[in-house]
Design a protein around this motif. Sequence first.
Motif, PDB file in Angstrom:
ATOM      1  N   THR A   1      -1.258  -6.072  -7.259  1.00 45.88           N
ATOM      2  CA  THR A   1      -0.559  -4.918  -6.687  1.00 45.88           C
ATOM      3  C   THR A   1      -1.461  -3.732  -6.379  1.00 45.88           C
ATOM      4  OG1 THR A   1      -0.039  -4.016  -8.869  1.00 45.88           O
ATOM      5  CG2 THR A   1       1.577  -5.517  -7.899  1.00 45.88           C
TER       6      THR A   1
ATOM      7  N   GLU B   1      -0.766  -0.897  -3.462  1.00 46.69           N
ATOM      8  CA  GLU B   1      -0.310   0.429  -3.878  1.00 46.69           C
ATOM      9  C   GLU B   1      -1.315   1.513  -3.494  1.00 46.69           C
ATOM     10  OE1 GLU B   1       0.830  -0.030  -7.986  1.00 46.69           O
ATOM     11  OE2 GLU B   1       2.696  -1.044  -7.410  1.00 46.69           O
TER      12      GLU B   1
ATOM     13  N   MET C   1      -0.589   2.200   0.153  1.00 48.61           N
ATOM     14  CA  MET C   1       0.623   3.004   0.278  1.00 48.61           C
ATOM     15  C   MET C   1       0.353   4.462  -0.093  1.00 48.61           C
ATOM     16  SD  MET C   1       3.484   0.339  -1.206  1.00 48.61           S
ATOM     17  CE  MET C   1       4.670   1.625  -1.469  1.00 48.61           C
TER      18      MET C   1
ATOM     19  N   PRO D   1       4.182   4.653  -5.072  1.00 51.14           N
ATOM     20  CA  PRO D   1       4.284   3.196  -4.910  1.00 51.14           C
ATOM     21  C   PRO D   1       4.978   2.496  -6.073  1.00 51.14           C
ATOM     22  CG  PRO D   1       2.066   3.937  -4.404  1.00 51.14           C
ATOM     23  CD  PRO D   1       2.799   5.109  -4.977  1.00 51.14           C
TER      24      PRO D   1
ATOM     25  N   PRO E   1       9.367  -4.574  -5.816  1.00 54.74           N
ATOM     26  CA  PRO E   1       9.923  -5.700  -5.071  1.00 54.74           C
ATOM     27  C   PRO E   1      11.441  -5.574  -4.929  1.00 54.74           C
ATOM     28  CG  PRO E   1       8.311  -6.466  -6.648  1.00 54.74           C
ATOM     29  CD  PRO E   1       8.530  -5.014  -6.938  1.00 54.74           C
TER      30      PRO E   1
ATOM     31  N   CYS F   1      13.471  -0.833  -0.490  1.00 59.17           N
ATOM     32  CA  CYS F   1      13.104  -0.421   0.863  1.00 59.17           C
ATOM     33  C   CYS F   1      13.364   1.068   1.011  1.00 59.17           C
ATOM     34  CB  CYS F   1      13.894  -1.202   1.910  1.00 59.17           C
ATOM     35  SG  CYS F   1      15.637  -0.800   1.948  1.00 59.17           S
TER      36      CYS F   1
ATOM     37  N   ARG G   1       9.484  -3.716   0.472  1.00 62.70           N
ATOM     38  CA  ARG G   1       8.597  -4.365  -0.506  1.00 62.70           C
ATOM     39  C   ARG G   1       9.137  -5.758  -0.759  1.00 62.70           C
ATOM     40  NH1 ARG G   1       5.041  -1.975  -4.424  1.00 62.70           N
ATOM     41  NH2 ARG G   1       3.747  -3.682  -5.166  1.00 62.70           N
TER      42      ARG G   1
ATOM     43  N   GLU H   1       5.620  -8.304  -5.190  1.00 57.65           N
ATOM     44  CA  GLU H   1       4.593  -7.458  -5.812  1.00 57.65           C
ATOM     45  C   GLU H   1       3.384  -7.285  -4.900  1.00 57.65           C
ATOM     46  OE1 GLU H   1       4.292  -5.734  -8.652  1.00 57.65           O
ATOM     47  OE2 GLU H   1       6.231  -6.279  -9.496  1.00 57.65           O
TER      48      GLU H   1
ATOM     49  N   LEU I   1       4.160  -6.269   1.498  1.00 60.30           N
ATOM     50  CA  LEU I   1       4.892  -5.126   2.017  1.00 60.30           C
ATOM     51  C   LEU I   1       5.060  -5.282   3.519  1.00 60.30           C
ATOM     52  CD1 LEU I   1       5.915  -2.106   1.523  1.00 60.30           C
ATOM     53  CD2 LEU I   1       3.611  -1.441   2.278  1.00 60.30           C
TER      54      LEU I   1
END
Length: 185
Positions: free
Chosen positions: A117, A121, A124, A132, A137, A140, A154, A157, A160
Amino acid sequence: MTDLLPVTAMGDSAPRSESFGPLTLSENAGLALASLALRQGQDAPTPFGLTLPDVARAVTSGELGAFWTGRGQWMIEAEGKAESDFAAALKAEAPGCSVTEQTDGFVVFEVVSEAGTAPLEALMSKLVNIDPKTLGPGCCTRTGLEHMTVFLVRRSETRLAVIGMRSLAGSLWHALSQAAHRLEY
């Protein structure tokens, strides 16, 4: 008559894909999208057997998915159905609902992390004003990314989806690819 050739949102004959360290950014040109909105007093249907998700949530079942876009509104997804009349199929599954074809209005970029992840992240964190950790998971949201409005879904994990206006596909790709390129791995 001129021979017309289909192109993706990025203007290429095949979907674009590029890797940046552990991140892979890919254009998902095969994903069909249709919006579904309830009319006043209507109960939520279960199109294709999907239970439509609650606020800020997304669901998937095989090649189908749905994510919440507003009160009584969802975007329904169908992998590999972009060339079909997906809105008509959805309308048949959700009689009485307002259904609008959206496939050609949006571009979908899938970001996949091969290293857990953290890279996803980190990307993001560079692009959107969202923690993040709160977009796990099955979640949205609709948010701003540079000067564009996007949906973030998402999917897992390490996966995206970034969904934006098709007319801004080049700008969205540039923002995503430049941020991914600048991350230190």
